[in-house]
Motif scaffolding. Structure first.
Motif, PDB file in Angstrom:
ATOM      1  N   SER A  62       0.820  -1.218   0.000  1.00  0.00           N
ATOM      2  CA  SER A  62       0.000   0.000   0.000  1.00  0.00           C
ATOM      3  C   SER A  62       0.851   1.263   0.000  1.00  0.00           C
ATOM      4  O   SER A  62       1.820   1.383  -0.750  1.00  0.00           O
ATOM      5  CB  SER A  62      -0.970  -0.029   1.174  1.00  0.00           C
ATOM      6  N   VAL A  64       2.378   2.618   2.813  1.00  0.00           N
ATOM      7  CA  VAL A  64       3.432   2.650   3.833  1.00  0.00           C
ATOM      8  C   VAL A  64       4.789   2.359   3.211  1.00  0.00           C
ATOM      9  O   VAL A  64       5.810   2.952   3.579  1.00  0.00           O
ATOM     10  CB  VAL A  64       3.127   1.645   4.962  1.00  0.00           C
ATOM     11  N   LEU A  65       4.814   1.463   2.235  1.00  0.00           N
ATOM     12  CA  LEU A  65       6.078   1.043   1.643  1.00  0.00           C
ATOM     13  C   LEU A  65       6.873   2.229   1.102  1.00  0.00           C
ATOM     14  O   LEU A  65       8.065   2.383   1.392  1.00  0.00           O
ATOM     15  CB  LEU A  65       5.807   0.040   0.525  1.00  0.00           C
ATOM     16  N   THR A  69       7.898   4.647   5.170  1.00  0.00           N
ATOM     17  CA  THR A  69       9.068   3.927   5.674  1.00  0.00           C
ATOM     18  C   THR A  69      10.022   4.886   6.374  1.00  0.00           C
ATOM     19  O   THR A  69      10.499   4.633   7.491  1.00  0.00           O
ATOM     20  CB  THR A  69       9.793   3.207   4.525  1.00  0.00           C
ATOM     21  N   SER A 286       0.324  -1.101   7.311  1.00  0.00           N
ATOM     22  CA  SER A 286       0.948  -1.954   6.296  1.00  0.00           C
ATOM     23  C   SER A 286       0.649  -3.425   6.537  1.00  0.00           C
ATOM     24  O   SER A 286       0.915  -4.260   5.670  1.00  0.00           O
ATOM     25  CB  SER A 286       2.463  -1.739   6.297  1.00  0.00           C
ATOM     26  N   THR A 318       6.444  -9.929   2.458  1.00  0.00           N
ATOM     27  CA  THR A 318       6.371  -8.504   2.831  1.00  0.00           C
ATOM     28  C   THR A 318       7.207  -8.213   4.067  1.00  0.00           C
ATOM     29  O   THR A 318       7.811  -7.135   4.178  1.00  0.00           O
ATOM     30  CB  THR A 318       4.911  -8.088   3.079  1.00  0.00           C
ATOM     31  N   TYR A 322      10.107  -5.292   4.212  1.00  0.00           N
ATOM     32  CA  TYR A 322      10.091  -4.179   5.168  1.00  0.00           C
ATOM     33  C   TYR A 322      11.368  -4.144   6.008  1.00  0.00           C
ATOM     34  O   TYR A 322      11.941  -3.069   6.242  1.00  0.00           O
ATOM     35  CB  TYR A 322       8.857  -4.275   6.076  1.00  0.00           C
TER      36      TYR A 322
END
Length: 910
Positions: A62, A64-65, A69, A286, A318, A322
């Motif tokens: 979405s 947040v990536l 971050t 996220s 994912t 992250y």
């Protein structure tokens, strides 16, 4: 599972019947739709990769990536940032274990998480939590759109000082412009979702490829791009411009060391100081995509296989991404750059449009996925008719099976969310809603595990009640850590929805986890209920009421319901017949009718039916086998054996009248027993010429059998005259009187007020006086004395009796009744024939008439009377004489209960 999609038929408010077929119902698990259904179920086409992995990965990346971050690492530092990732993924991993367990335990249809929860916990929990999960999806959709607008304005905003150097700065900025741009993007998502989710499914893989390329460009840029210095500006208070010097250092040990610890400061978008809770709330968004695959359950070929496998792989992927990004960012970017520029990835990329395209694709896909998932949940809620009229239109689908009305509902609510104007403003609310939904999934799995139901056999075994409980606790704790106000409000909203659904009383064929849990616990407690530990101080009546025909016995059924005082209450009925001569047991088919009768009358009673050649033998069966362990009947209650023509209660009570038939059939789930069927099942009341089910000898034999089996016996007469016992009655007993005659009126020589039977009589009267409809009734106790006797011991007996009542804490007025004139007739009593042992005294008609006159004179205005029931004769030949004596004494009295007690129920030491 063929009936799992049966729509609810409800009673209460907001009831509206809409027939529609759930989106995504399995062809070989779903019954044929009725003729007026909206459309046939669409085919299932999606496999594990395209149906679960792709939407889950896209939902978890979405905004947040690419946009948050740096925000997380800048404020929290690398150590706390990684801690947040580990905590968040621990919480969702525990929930994933529960999702995998539930989704591999039988067929999963459209509705995803809502379907799992509702079919596990029942309609009340399923509906309320499903609506909360729908709201979480709606808020998430709005949040993703706001993130996309933020990225677009960062590149194309008209204020060049607040954006990157590249780009065409033509879009005006401001709150209302943000709302406008968000509305346009939402409209685009709406158009895609209205055409159908298949468009999104077909393009999702392409979007994932684009996002992956953008992600690779970010990773490559950390190596390929040389150190850079930037000047970042923001609009401060008083229209002043705030400038910050920031640097991209490339891989640098000093930069990594400086970014290890936390540095919470002012967030430039919301002008509020950040903390661990607020940053975690943003970061957790996220992780809210773990059910993206489950929400597409209606389109999956094999959801029980695809959901666990695809979700676990997507989450692992994912998580790796992250962690890698957090480490790369911490080692290459100064804290000022991370905190003051959400879109810093564009500044340091080898080709900034890579990041812009990635942000647009990730945000749009997440927003559409959330809108599609929310619409599927709402459609499932509407098909199940849980909330009635407000959601009824959402059950409508297109010819292809697309729930376009529920999509419009979702779009309208998401449009309201974008008025928040800032992504960070709604992050906490989204996170709280999702955590509550995840806690509900863990609760569903925990309940199934604790219920120990044999049919809970998930093929996924990597879970236990420990993981479920830990998941629930971690979700609830993090909710209140993030935002106590939102958490409290969401729980209050959930409770209100629970109460609303409970008030509407939806009933379904899904199965109730509450019933399984209750069974599990009741079995344990019944084993712990040891009859050897019974004590008189905790005695309570446990009643078996024998009913021949409820049409003529409803008033007695209602009255006995007031007598049970929290004890066991069983309606017993004997069906005459012999199983050897019948093809099947006719009793089994009757239970639903009797249970529906219990529901209609509103009594808290069990039903026990038996098949027997005679009523007496059947009653013996029920007295012996009814109940379990310490919960067995100790009192038998029978209707009186006389020639009175009973009244049909079904013609008097409004609940059984024809005027309510239509309403009841529409608004009430009846387990296959509607009112016309209930009316037709029970035969008409007995009239004068009707044959009797049992003879006087058999009736008296039932009384004798019960006493031999150490059961107390009560005979109820004229209770069809008793009014105000039904559940809608507002009678509080203030105008009622309870009369108690504790002496055996057929044996004037008896003066023992403290024998077991007399004390039982008093106890039953007290129990009635403590019930809801009799608590304000006046209780009168009548003492019969011979005032003209030379022996004046009755005065002493009266004082003794008053002292007894005081010790027993019985509040009642004592009435002295001289009955010398009655006793005179007893002196003329004829001796029993043959003076056989166990023979009943042959009382004269004058004596019986005199006793009846005395009762009528003193108790004619009483609402109910309690009389001493003499022990029945041992000789069967005297059964008719015994009944004739009882009938003569109670003739014309009104509601009367004749009682013979054989068990101690109270003592003066208490």
């Amino acid at each position: 599972m063929s009936n799992e999609r049966t729509p609810l038929i409800t009673s209460g408010v907001c009831g509206l019947t809409v027939t529609a077929v759930a989106c995504g119902a399995a062809a070989d698990h779903t019954p044929e739709p009725p003729p007026d259904s909206a459309s046939p179920a669409p085919p299932r086409k999606l496999n594990t990769f395209f149906g679960v992995m792709v939407p889950t990965v896209l939902s978890m990346f979405s905004i947040v990536l690419f946009l948050r971050t740096g925000f997380v690492v800048g404020h929290a530092g690398l150590v706390q940032g990684l801690l947040m990732v580990i905590v968040a993924y621990t919480i969702i991993s525990l929930t994933i274990l529960s999702i995998c367990a539930i989704s591999t335990n039988g067929a999963i249809q459209g509705g995803g998480a809502y379907y799992m929860i509702s079919r596990s916990l029942g309609p009340e929990f399923g509906g309320s939590i499903g609506l909360m999960f729908f709201l979480a999806k709606v808020c998430a959709c709005g949040e993703y759109v706001l993130g996309l607008v933020e990225a677009i304005l960062d590149v194309f905003g008209s204020d060049p000082e607040s954006s990157v150097s590249e780009g065409v700065h033509v879009l005006p900025q401001g709150y209302w412009y943000t709302v406008l741009y968000s509305s346009v993007i939402l409209l685009l998502c709406l158009l895609v979702c209205l055409v159908g989710s298949h468009i999104y499914s077909r393009t999702a893989f392409a979007i994932l490829l684009v996002v992956t390329v953008s992600l690779l460009s970010v990773v490559i840029s950390t190596v390929a791009v040389k150190p850079l210095d930037f000047v970042i500006t923001h609009q401060g208070p008083g229209n002043q411009t705030l400038r910050y010097n920031a640097s991209y250092t490339g891989f640098n040990a000093t930069t990594l060391r400086n970014n290890l610890g936390s540095g919470y400061s002012l967030d430039y978008s919301t002008n509020s100081v950040m903390s661990f809770a607020t940053v975690f709330a943003v970061m957790f968004t996220s992780c809210t995509g773990i059910m993206a695959g489950a929400n597409m359950s209606g389109e999956l070929q094999t959801p029980s296989i695809s959901i666990p496998k695809g979700t676990i792989v997507a989450v692992f992927y994912t998580f790796t991404v992250y962690v890698l990004l957090f480490i790369l960012v911490s080692a290459t970017c100064e804290r000022t750059l991370l905190i003051q520029d959400y879109g810093f990835f564009q500044r340091i990329n080898i080709w900034p449009p890579f990041v812009t395209i990635g942000i647009c694709c990730a945000s749009l896909s997440a927003a559409m996925c959330a809108m599609i998932g929310a619409s599927r949940i709402l459609h499932a809620l509407a098909v199940d008719h849980l909330f009635g009229l407000p959601l009824a239109p959402a059950a409508v689908t297109s010819k292809s099976g697309n729930p376009w009305v529920s999509v419009l509902y979702t779009w309208g609510l998401a449009q309201c969310v974008v008025f928040a104007g800032q992504l960070n403003s709604v992050a906490s609310l989204v996170t709280v809603f999702y955590l509550l939904a995840y806690a509900a999934v863990d609760l569903a799995c925990l309940a199934l595990e604790w219920a120990s139901a044999p049919n809970f056999r998930p093929t996924f075994q990597l879970f236990s009640w420990h993981t479920c409980l830990l998941g629930i606790l971690s979700c609830l704790v993090m909710m209140f850590v993030i935002n106590p106000v939102y958490s409290s409000g969401s729980i209050v909203l959930l409770l209100l929805l629970l109460l609303f659904l409970h008030y509407r009383s939806p009933t379904s064929s899904w199965g109730y986890i509450s019933q399984a849990l209750i069974f599990h616990q009741v079995r344990k407690y019944l084993l712990m209920l040891d009859v050897r530990k019974d004590h008189v101080k905790f005695w309570r009546p446990q009643v078996l009421l024998m009913v021949a025909n409820p049409r003529s016995s409803c008033q007695l059924i209602l009255f006995v319901n007031q007598l049970k005082k929290g004890g066991l209450y069983v309606l017993g009925h004997v069906q005459l017949g012999d199983l050897d001569s019948l093809p099947s047991d006719p009793v089994q088919q009757q239970y639903n009718f009797w249970l529906s009768l219990v529901d209609k009358l509103g009594v808290k009673a069990f039903v026990d039916l038996t098949l027997s050649p005679s009523v007496r033998q059947g009653t013996q069966h029920l007295l012996r086998i009814t109940g379990l362990g310490g919960m067995k009947p100790n009192t038998l209650i029978l209707g009186f054996y006389d020639s009175c023509t009973p009244e049909d209660f079904f013609l008097q009570d409004t609940a059984f009248c024809d005027s309510s038939l239509k309403k009841a059939s529409e608004d009430e789930y009846n387990f296959g027993v509607d009112l016309p069927s209930l009316q037709a099942h029970f035969p008409p009341v007995r009239h004068v010429e009707s044959p009797r089910w049992l003879t006087p000898e058999e009736y008296v034999g039932i009384i004798s059998d019960a006493i031999k089996m150490n059961k107390n016996v009560c005979l109820g007469r004229y209770f069809f005259q008793l009014q105000g016992e039904d559940k809608v009655s507002a009678v509080d007993g203030s105008e009622r009187t309870i009369d108690v005659w504790p002496l055996n009126l057929l044996q004037p020589g008896s003066r023992d007020y403290e024998d077991v039977c007399s004390l039982f009589l008093l106890q039953m009267a007290c129990v009635l006086n403590m019930s809801s409809k009799w608590r304000h009734a006046k209780m009168r106790i009548f003492l019969n004395v011979e005032t003209e006797s030379s022996d004046q011991g009755w005065v002493v007996n009266e004082e003794t009796f008053r002292e007894l009542l005081k010790k027993l804490r019985i509040r009642a007025s004592i009435k002295i009744v001289p009955w010398d004139s009655v006793v005179e007739h007893h002196d003329a009593t004829r001796p029993a024939e043959g003076d056989a042992a166990g023979a009943a005294p042959a009382l004269s008609e004058d004596f019986l008439s005199a006793v009846n006159c005395m009762l009528t004179e003193n108790s004619s205005q009483a609402a109910v009377r309690f009389l001493y029931l003499p022990r029945p004769p041992a000789l069967h030949s005297q059964a008719q004489q015994y009944l004739a004596q009882l009938e003569a004494v109670t003739s014309g009295l009104g509601p009367t209960l004749l009682i013979h007690g054989v068990t101690p129920v109270t003592c003066t030491d208490l």
